[in-house]
Design a protein around this motif. Structure first.
Motif, mmCIF file in Angstrom:
data_model
loop_
_atom_site.group_PDB
_atom_site.id
_atom_site.type_symbol
_atom_site.label_atom_id
_atom_site.label_comp_id
_atom_site.label_asym_id
_atom_site.label_seq_id
_atom_site.Cartn_x
_atom_site.Cartn_y
_atom_site.Cartn_z
ATOM 1 N N GLY A 76 0.810 -1.385 0.122
ATOM 2 C CA GLY A 76 -0.160 -0.067 -0.052
ATOM 3 C C GLY A 76 0.802 1.431 0.013
ATOM 4 N N THR A 77 0.046 2.228 0.081
ATOM 5 C CA THR A 77 1.189 3.567 0.400
ATOM 6 C C THR A 77 0.666 3.996 1.459
ATOM 7 N N ILE A 78 2.335 4.595 1.649
ATOM 8 C CA ILE A 78 2.066 5.990 2.647
ATOM 9 C C ILE A 78 2.504 7.086 2.701
ATOM 10 N N CYS A 79 2.793 7.964 3.041
ATOM 11 C CA CYS A 79 3.012 9.374 2.351
ATOM 12 C C CYS A 79 3.499 9.494 1.507
ATOM 13 N N GLY A 80 2.418 9.043 0.623
ATOM 14 C CA GLY A 80 2.331 8.809 -1.520
ATOM 15 C C GLY A 80 2.673 8.347 -1.996
ATOM 16 N N VAL A 81 3.350 7.320 -1.964
ATOM 17 C CA VAL A 81 4.708 6.265 -2.238
ATOM 18 C C VAL A 81 3.939 4.712 -1.401
ATOM 19 N N ARG A 82 4.518 4.011 -3.172
ATOM 20 C CA ARG A 82 4.036 2.396 -2.122
ATOM 21 C C ARG A 82 4.992 2.184 -2.085
ATOM 22 N N ILE A 83 5.078 0.991 -0.610
ATOM 23 C CA ILE A 83 6.062 0.918 -0.050
ATOM 24 C C ILE A 83 6.145 -0.491 -0.475
ATOM 25 N N GLU A 84 6.450 -1.404 -0.951
ATOM 26 C CA GLU A 84 6.228 -2.280 -1.854
ATOM 27 C C GLU A 84 7.497 -1.665 -3.149
ATOM 28 N N THR A 85 7.907 -0.538 -3.911
ATOM 29 C CA THR A 85 8.357 0.715 -4.195
ATOM 30 C C THR A 85 9.916 0.772 -3.842
ATOM 31 N N ILE A 86 10.048 0.928 -2.829
ATOM 32 C CA ILE A 86 10.962 1.834 -1.874
ATOM 33 C C ILE A 86 12.199 0.917 -1.437
ATOM 34 N N GLY A 87 12.599 1.623 -1.976
ATOM 35 C CA GLY A 87 14.779 0.592 -2.437
ATOM 36 C C GLY A 87 15.633 0.609 -1.523
ATOM 37 N N ASP A 88 15.228 1.517 -0.429
ATOM 38 C CA ASP A 88 16.281 1.712 0.983
ATOM 39 C C ASP A 88 15.621 0.763 1.881
ATOM 40 N N PRO A 89 16.315 -0.113 2.278
ATOM 41 C CA PRO A 89 15.525 -0.795 2.880
ATOM 42 C C PRO A 89 15.273 -0.683 4.054
ATOM 43 N N VAL A 90 16.054 -0.031 5.046
ATOM 44 C CA VAL A 90 15.832 0.690 6.377
ATOM 45 C C VAL A 90 14.359 1.210 5.891
ATOM 46 N N VAL A 91 14.150 3.044 5.120
ATOM 47 C CA VAL A 91 13.155 3.415 4.582
ATOM 48 C C VAL A 91 12.274 2.156 5.018
ATOM 49 N N ARG A 92 12.542 1.690 4.094
ATOM 50 C CA ARG A 92 10.962 0.843 3.615
ATOM 51 C C ARG A 92 10.037 -0.114 5.375
ATOM 52 N N GLU A 93 11.899 -0.687 6.076
ATOM 53 C CA GLU A 93 11.222 -0.879 7.208
ATOM 54 C C GLU A 93 10.553 0.269 8.297
ATOM 55 N N ILE A 94 10.912 1.556 8.188
ATOM 56 C CA ILE A 94 10.437 1.983 8.973
ATOM 57 C C ILE A 94 9.015 2.096 8.334
ATOM 58 N N ARG A 95 8.608 2.711 7.022
ATOM 59 C CA ARG A 95 7.596 2.273 6.755
ATOM 60 C C ARG A 95 6.400 1.920 6.966
ATOM 61 N N TYR A 96 6.920 0.606 6.617
ATOM 62 C CA TYR A 96 6.748 -1.141 7.399
ATOM 63 C C TYR A 96 5.123 -0.826 8.612
ATOM 64 N N ALA A 97 6.974 -0.183 9.858
ATOM 65 C CA ALA A 97 6.347 0.170 11.015
ATOM 66 C C ALA A 97 5.061 1.189 10.856
ATOM 67 N N ASP A 98 5.483 2.773 9.934
ATOM 68 C CA ASP A 98 4.429 3.586 10.039
ATOM 69 C C ASP A 98 2.879 3.223 9.509
ATOM 70 N N LYS A 99 2.988 2.329 7.955
ATOM 71 C CA LYS A 99 1.339 1.689 7.682
ATOM 72 C C LYS A 99 0.726 0.470 9.095
ATOM 73 N N LEU A 100 1.680 0.219 9.306
ATOM 74 C CA LEU A 100 0.695 -0.579 10.969
ATOM 75 C C LEU A 100 0.685 0.318 11.634
ATOM 76 N N VAL A 101 0.543 1.456 11.951
ATOM 77 C CA VAL A 101 0.413 2.170 12.791
ATOM 78 C C VAL A 101 -0.806 2.437 12.640
ATOM 79 N N ASP A 102 -0.701 3.502 11.337
ATOM 80 C CA ASP A 102 -1.691 3.883 10.970
ATOM 81 C C ASP A 102 -3.282 2.912 10.396
ATOM 82 N N GLU A 103 -3.153 1.605 10.083
ATOM 83 C CA GLU A 103 -3.727 0.284 9.736
ATOM 84 C C GLU A 103 -4.576 0.118 11.779
ATOM 85 N N LEU A 104 -3.913 0.065 12.969
ATOM 86 C CA LEU A 104 -4.715 0.153 13.374
ATOM 87 C C LEU A 104 -5.090 0.975 14.071
#
Length: 118
Positions: A76-104
């Motif tokens: 899905g998207t977080i801050c207008g960016v598709r998570i699965e397209t994020i190349g930087d692994p650390v930024v992707r992990e951060i966005r995973y956390a952001d997305k899960l908290v958003d879903e919560l």
């Protein structure tokens, strides 16, 4: 003044924002902790220790005891960016956390947030 890279921001500085976002929508700190523990493999105690040491996001994710393999199911998207397209692994992990908290915060059931399929 230069802008700090997101990877160097401490988890402890963002954690209260995650908790506040969840609580504003009637969810709990315990649920935020459950999400972070699920994502990283930390126990409640080791998560608390990480928060107390003011560790940055890059170190937090690099030293995670057992990153959950199911985290790749977070899409899905977080801050207008598709998570699965994020190349930087650390930024992707951060966005995973952001997305899960958003879903919560949006009221999604915990078993769906944690991709357990129950």
């Amino acid at each position: 003044m230069s802008r700090r890279r997101i990877e160097t921001v401490s988890v402890a500085s963002v954690y209260p924002l995650y908790v506040a976002k969840a609580q504003k929508k009637g969810r709990t700190k315990a649920e935020v902790d459950e999400i972070l523990c699920w994502l990283t493999g930390h126990s409640q105690q080791s998560l608390a220790e990480q928060l107390a040491t003011d560790v940055d996001f890059a170190t937090f994710f690099a030293t995670a005891p057992a990153p959950n393999a199911a985290r790749s199911l977070i899409t899905g998207t977080i801050c207008g960016v598709r998570i699965e397209t994020i190349g930087d692994p650390v930024v992707r992990e951060i966005r995973y956390a952001d997305k899960l908290v958003d879903e919560l915060a949006k009221g999604r059931p915990m078993h769906k947030i944690l991709r357990t399929g129950e």
